[in-house]
Design a protein around this motif. Structure first.
Motif, PDB file in Angstrom:
ATOM      1  N   ASP A  86       0.855  -1.203   0.000  1.00 42.33           N
ATOM      2  CA  ASP A  86       0.000   0.000   0.000  1.00 42.33           C
ATOM      3  C   ASP A  86       0.881   1.239   0.000  1.00 42.33           C
ATOM      4  O   ASP A  86       2.107   1.142  -0.005  1.00 42.33           O
ATOM      5  CB  ASP A  86      -0.963  -0.019   1.205  1.00 42.33           C
ATOM      6  CG  ASP A  86      -0.257   0.248   2.523  1.00 42.33           C
ATOM      7  OD1 ASP A  86       0.983   0.522   2.479  1.00 42.33           O
ATOM      8  OD2 ASP A  86      -0.897   0.180   3.575  1.00 42.33           O
ATOM      9  N   SER A  87       0.257   2.401   0.008  1.00 38.84           N
ATOM     10  CA  SER A  87       1.013   3.644  -0.179  1.00 38.84           C
ATOM     11  C   SER A  87       1.960   3.944   0.986  1.00 38.84           C
ATOM     12  O   SER A  87       2.941   4.638   0.835  1.00 38.84           O
ATOM     13  CB  SER A  87       0.048   4.821  -0.366  1.00 38.84           C
ATOM     14  OG  SER A  87      -0.743   4.909   0.801  1.00 38.84           O
ATOM     15  N   THR A  88       1.707   3.366   2.112  1.00 40.73           N
ATOM     16  CA  THR A  88       2.583   3.625   3.242  1.00 40.73           C
ATOM     17  C   THR A  88       3.749   2.657   3.290  1.00 40.73           C
ATOM     18  O   THR A  88       4.582   2.724   4.194  1.00 40.73           O
ATOM     19  CB  THR A  88       1.797   3.510   4.555  1.00 40.73           C
ATOM     20  OG1 THR A  88       1.272   2.180   4.621  1.00 40.73           O
ATOM     21  CG2 THR A  88       0.686   4.527   4.642  1.00 40.73           C
ATOM     22  N   GLY A  89       3.787   1.704   2.324  1.00 42.66           N
ATOM     23  CA  GLY A  89       4.901   0.763   2.295  1.00 42.66           C
ATOM     24  C   GLY A  89       4.635  -0.489   3.095  1.00 42.66           C
ATOM     25  O   GLY A  89       5.549  -1.228   3.406  1.00 42.66           O
ATOM     26  N   HIS A  90       3.369  -0.710   3.451  1.00 45.99           N
ATOM     27  CA  HIS A  90       3.031  -1.953   4.134  1.00 45.99           C
ATOM     28  C   HIS A  90       2.587  -3.000   3.133  1.00 45.99           C
ATOM     29  O   HIS A  90       1.944  -2.675   2.148  1.00 45.99           O
ATOM     30  CB  HIS A  90       1.912  -1.716   5.165  1.00 45.99           C
ATOM     31  CG  HIS A  90       2.428  -1.063   6.408  1.00 45.99           C
ATOM     32  ND1 HIS A  90       2.124   0.245   6.742  1.00 45.99           N
ATOM     33  CD2 HIS A  90       3.244  -1.530   7.390  1.00 45.99           C
ATOM     34  CE1 HIS A  90       2.735   0.569   7.871  1.00 45.99           C
ATOM     35  NE2 HIS A  90       3.439  -0.505   8.283  1.00 45.99           N
ATOM     36  N   LEU A 111       6.427   4.898  -6.522  1.00 45.92           N
ATOM     37  CA  LEU A 111       6.519   4.412  -7.900  1.00 45.92           C
ATOM     38  C   LEU A 111       5.376   4.949  -8.750  1.00 45.92           C
ATOM     39  O   LEU A 111       4.219   4.843  -8.390  1.00 45.92           O
ATOM     40  CB  LEU A 111       6.472   2.878  -7.871  1.00 45.92           C
ATOM     41  CG  LEU A 111       7.322   2.149  -8.886  1.00 45.92           C
ATOM     42  CD1 LEU A 111       8.792   2.544  -8.757  1.00 45.92           C
ATOM     43  CD2 LEU A 111       7.158   0.647  -8.691  1.00 45.92           C
ATOM     44  N   LYS A 112       5.754   5.594  -9.876  1.00 51.94           N
ATOM     45  CA  LYS A 112       4.703   6.151 -10.738  1.00 51.94           C
ATOM     46  C   LYS A 112       4.495   5.290 -11.978  1.00 51.94           C
ATOM     47  O   LYS A 112       3.493   5.378 -12.650  1.00 51.94           O
ATOM     48  CB  LYS A 112       5.073   7.584 -11.173  1.00 51.94           C
ATOM     49  CG  LYS A 112       4.963   8.578 -10.021  1.00 51.94           C
ATOM     50  CD  LYS A 112       3.510   8.924  -9.737  1.00 51.94           C
ATOM     51  CE  LYS A 112       3.342   9.708  -8.436  1.00 51.94           C
ATOM     52  NZ  LYS A 112       3.399   8.804  -7.231  1.00 51.94           N
ATOM     53  N   VAL A 139      -7.395   3.487  -2.857  1.00 52.36           N
ATOM     54  CA  VAL A 139      -6.102   3.521  -2.175  1.00 52.36           C
ATOM     55  C   VAL A 139      -5.025   3.137  -3.189  1.00 52.36           C
ATOM     56  O   VAL A 139      -5.151   2.123  -3.838  1.00 52.36           O
ATOM     57  CB  VAL A 139      -6.062   2.458  -1.034  1.00 52.36           C
ATOM     58  CG1 VAL A 139      -5.242   2.950   0.114  1.00 52.36           C
ATOM     59  CG2 VAL A 139      -7.439   1.935  -0.705  1.00 52.36           C
ATOM     60  N   PRO A 140      -4.006   3.988  -3.357  1.00 52.89           N
ATOM     61  CA  PRO A 140      -2.960   3.593  -4.311  1.00 52.89           C
ATOM     62  C   PRO A 140      -2.198   2.379  -3.780  1.00 52.89           C
ATOM     63  O   PRO A 140      -1.944   2.296  -2.575  1.00 52.89           O
ATOM     64  CB  PRO A 140      -2.027   4.814  -4.360  1.00 52.89           C
ATOM     65  CG  PRO A 140      -2.467   5.726  -3.277  1.00 52.89           C
ATOM     66  CD  PRO A 140      -3.711   5.241  -2.645  1.00 52.89           C
ATOM     67  N   MET A 141      -1.907   1.454  -4.658  1.00 54.45           N
ATOM     68  CA  MET A 141      -1.086   0.297  -4.250  1.00 54.45           C
ATOM     69  C   MET A 141      -0.168  -0.129  -5.389  1.00 54.45           C
ATOM     70  O   MET A 141      -0.367   0.248  -6.539  1.00 54.45           O
ATOM     71  CB  MET A 141      -1.963  -0.861  -3.801  1.00 54.45           C
ATOM     72  CG  MET A 141      -3.106  -1.119  -4.723  1.00 54.45           C
ATOM     73  SD  MET A 141      -4.074  -2.526  -4.186  1.00 54.45           S
ATOM     74  CE  MET A 141      -5.059  -2.710  -5.647  1.00 54.45           C
ATOM     75  N   VAL A 142       0.848  -0.906  -5.000  1.00 57.44           N
ATOM     76  CA  VAL A 142       1.821  -1.367  -5.987  1.00 57.44           C
ATOM     77  C   VAL A 142       1.880  -2.890  -5.943  1.00 57.44           C
ATOM     78  O   VAL A 142       2.017  -3.478  -4.871  1.00 57.44           O
ATOM     79  CB  VAL A 142       3.219  -0.791  -5.692  1.00 57.44           C
ATOM     80  CG1 VAL A 142       4.256  -1.418  -6.622  1.00 57.44           C
ATOM     81  CG2 VAL A 142       3.219   0.713  -5.845  1.00 57.44           C
ATOM     82  N   LEU A 143       1.752  -3.496  -7.142  1.00 63.03           N
ATOM     83  CA  LEU A 143       1.857  -4.964  -7.225  1.00 63.03           C
ATOM     84  C   LEU A 143       3.313  -5.326  -7.539  1.00 63.03           C
ATOM     85  O   LEU A 143       3.958  -4.697  -8.387  1.00 63.03           O
ATOM     86  CB  LEU A 143       0.970  -5.501  -8.351  1.00 63.03           C
ATOM     87  CG  LEU A 143      -0.500  -5.785  -8.039  1.00 63.03           C
ATOM     88  CD1 LEU A 143      -1.188  -4.522  -7.542  1.00 63.03           C
ATOM     89  CD2 LEU A 143      -1.195  -6.373  -9.247  1.00 63.03           C
ATOM     90  N   GLN A 144       3.814  -6.330  -6.854  1.00 60.51           N
ATOM     91  CA  GLN A 144       5.153  -6.833  -7.183  1.00 60.51           C
ATOM     92  C   GLN A 144       4.989  -8.276  -7.645  1.00 60.51           C
ATOM     93  O   GLN A 144       4.669  -9.158  -6.855  1.00 60.51           O
ATOM     94  CB  GLN A 144       6.073  -6.767  -5.965  1.00 60.51           C
ATOM     95  CG  GLN A 144       7.507  -7.118  -6.308  1.00 60.51           C
ATOM     96  CD  GLN A 144       8.372  -7.309  -5.066  1.00 60.51           C
ATOM     97  OE1 GLN A 144       7.845  -7.227  -3.916  1.00 60.51           O
ATOM     98  NE2 GLN A 144       9.646  -7.548  -5.261  1.00 60.51           N
ATOM     99  N   VAL A 145       5.162  -8.482  -8.986  1.00 61.91           N
ATOM    100  CA  VAL A 145       4.936  -9.811  -9.564  1.00 61.91           C
ATOM    101  C   VAL A 145       6.282 -10.361 -10.010  1.00 61.91           C
ATOM    102  O   VAL A 145       7.056  -9.663 -10.656  1.00 61.91           O
ATOM    103  CB  VAL A 145       4.010  -9.724 -10.791  1.00 61.91           C
ATOM    104  CG1 VAL A 145       3.468 -11.078 -11.149  1.00 61.91           C
ATOM    105  CG2 VAL A 145       2.886  -8.743 -10.536  1.00 61.91           C
ATOM    106  N   ALA A 146       6.556 -11.612  -9.656  1.00 59.48           N
ATOM    107  CA  ALA A 146       7.852 -12.181 -10.057  1.00 59.48           C
ATOM    108  C   ALA A 146       7.669 -13.586 -10.589  1.00 59.48           C
ATOM    109  O   ALA A 146       6.839 -14.336 -10.096  1.00 59.48           O
ATOM    110  CB  ALA A 146       8.821 -12.194  -8.889  1.00 59.48           C
ATOM    111  N   ALA A 147       8.439 -13.930 -11.604  1.00 57.50           N
ATOM    112  CA  ALA A 147       8.408 -15.283 -12.173  1.00 57.50           C
ATOM    113  C   ALA A 147       9.840 -15.763 -12.338  1.00 57.50           C
ATOM    114  O   ALA A 147      10.734 -14.963 -12.574  1.00 57.50           O
ATOM    115  CB  ALA A 147       7.703 -15.261 -13.530  1.00 57.50           C
TER     116      ALA A 147
END
Ligand SMILES: Nc1ncnc2c1ncn2[C@@H]1O[C@H](COP(=O)(O)OP(=O)(O)OP(=O)(O)O)[C@@H](O)[C@H]1O
Ligand SMILES: [Mg+2]
Length: 463
Positions: A86-90, A111-112, A139-147
């Motif tokens: 989430d936007s607070t880094g949690h 991250l934009k 709520v802005p959030m960032v997905l981290q996807v890895a393969a």
């Protein structure tokens, strides 16, 4: 030390090898980029799908429903690892593997736009996409996807194996091809070298074989042939000159000789008589030498060639011995003649008469007074097609050092020079005449014991 052939093979293999390596490197790099781009595109599409699922769940207030989230797949992509920040880094959704790998201090909240990185674990490497969800009113959030990067590594591994197998094989092929091509290209050269090696003053009529193909080798062969032709012409005119010169000298010599003989008759003073006698003997020597020279020149210039005809060799031998009988008597030399039987031969009897005469003349000339010269004509023990004439004397013999030079023109041993007259042409002439009739002359001699000259002749020329 490399031959030209070796250099060509080496150079072509090296150049080809270097080219192949550059190509291999370029293919490897572009494949790597393409595979990564493919994986990245799939990660992106997975991230898009995940985003819409998460938004749907948020709308329906059942976030996070992990079963549904993990059910989302993208074609060609194995199970992905996912973290959502989430936007607070949690971490809203965490993943133990992924968090243990993430070392960079990414600030998910700031991250934009999408960001990509490769993560290296202990056993496995991952490709990781940071994907800021487009959340205008949420709520802005960032997905981290890895393969895992395995598929990329696998196809690169395939490529490496392919290169390791094909590059050496290609190099071997090119080396073999270069070897065969140069060998084929050089074959005419090798042949030319062999022929050129055999060309000497005695067979200047020969020419190099000009290869069919109109290439450099052909023009080399033609150039060399033209050169041999010029040498042949020069040789010929040289020989012609010697033949003409000795011929021209003969006439004045004959005139001087008869003038001197005439003067000898009318001269009364003893001193004049003596000087005329000396002059006559010198003229005699000179004529003898000029005769020999002219014969050699004519043989060289091929103006005289054998006139083969059937004849009796035994008769020629007997006649020649008869001819030198007076010479032998003058030195009280016994001529011992043995003829096995009548031998019908084919060859040039005049040439052979001259050849035998020169050898007989030597045997008598170099024998001591009162000695014996034996002449034996018989069939060869080794080859019944050959007749053998042995002429043996018991004179001083010939030093070993001189034996190899006996047949050279103008060669006379020091002893002969001091004690006897001669021009040193006799044996040279004999050898050519015998060779022209298909035979050969051998000399065996021991100093103090005597000399045995053997003339071997075929019954029929060319038989
Ligand atoms: N039977 C022989 N015994 C010893 N020496 C010989 C004998 N035959 C030849 N030789 C040596 O070989 C040399 C060459 O012989 P060749 O017959 O060619 O020349 P020549 O006898 O000296 O001169 P020409 O024969 O022209 O009058 C002689 O000078 C002599 O030294
Ligand atoms: Mg002689």
């Amino acid at each position: 030390v490399l031959t030209i052939k070796g250099k060509i093979v080496l150079a072509s293999t090296l150049v080809f090898g270097a080219t192949l390596l550059v190509f291999a490197f370029l293919i490897y790099e572009s494949t790597k980029q393409a595979e990564l781009a493919k994986l990245d595109a799939r990660l992106e599409s997975q991230a898009e799908k995940l985003e819409s699922e998460i938004e749907e769940q948020l709308d329906e207030h059942r976030f996070p429903d992990l079963d549904d989230i993990h059910n989302i797949h993208t074609e060609g992509l194995p199970k992905v690892l996912l973290q959502v920040w989430d936007s607070t880094g949690h971490a809203l959704i965490g993943d133990s593997t992924l968090s243990s790998l993430t070392t960079t201090e990414q600030q998910p909240s700031r991250l934009k736009q999408n960001a990509l990185e490769s993560l290296r674990g202990h056993h496995k490497a991952y490709r990781c996409l940071w994907y800021p969800a487009d959340a205008d009113e949420r709520v802005p959030m960032v997905l981290q996807v890895a393969a895992p990067l395995d598929p990329v590594h696998e196809s690169l591994e395939h490529l490496r194996i392919l290169f390791v197998v094909t590059i050496p094989a290609a190099l071997l092929l090119i080396a073999l091809a270069a070897h065969f091509i140069t060998r084929t290209a050089f074959r005419p050269l090798t042949g030319m070298a062999t022929v050129a090696q055999g060309i000497s003053g005695s067979n200047l009529g020969e020419r190099l074989v000009v290869p069919e193909a109109s290439d450099e080798v052909r023009s080399l062969a033609e150039t060399l042939n033209r050169m041999i032709e010029r040498i042949e012409l020069a040789f010929r005119s040289q020989r012609q000159f010697v033949a003409d010169a000795s011929h021209e000298i003969r006439t004045p010599l004959t005139i001087i000789n008869s003038e001197l003989e005439f003067a000898q008759k009318s001269a009364t003073e003893a001193a004049v008589q003596e000087s005329i006698r000396i002059s006559l003997s010198e003229i005699d020597r000179l004529s003898h030498m000029v005769d020999g020279l002219m014969l050699l020149a004519r043989l060289d210039a091929e103006q005289t060639s054998p006139q083969p005809q059937p004849f009796r060799l035994d008769e020629v031998v007997v006649e020649t011995v008869q001819f030198v009988r007076r010479l032998a008597q003058a030195k009280s030399i016994t001529l011992d003649l043995y003829v096995q039987e009548a031998f019908e031969c084919s060859g040039d009897p005049e040439m052979l008469r001259r050849a035998i005469l020169n050898v007989l003349d030597n045997a008598i000339k170099y024998s001591l007074t009162g000695g014996t010269v034996s002449v034996r004509l018989h069939e060869s023990d080794l080859d019944r097609g050959f007749l053998v004439l042995d002429i043996e004397d018991h004179g001083p013999g010939i030093p070993d050092a001189d034996q190899a030079r006996l047949f050279e023109r103008f060669f006379r041993s020091a002893e002969a020079r001091a004690e006897t007259d001669g021009s040193g042409l006799g044996l040279a002439i004999s050898r050519i005449l015998v060779a022209l009739n298909g035979g050969r002359i051998l000399v065996q001699s021991a100093t103090g014991k005597g000399t045995l000259v053997t003339i071997e002749l075929p019954r029929k020329i060319g038989a």
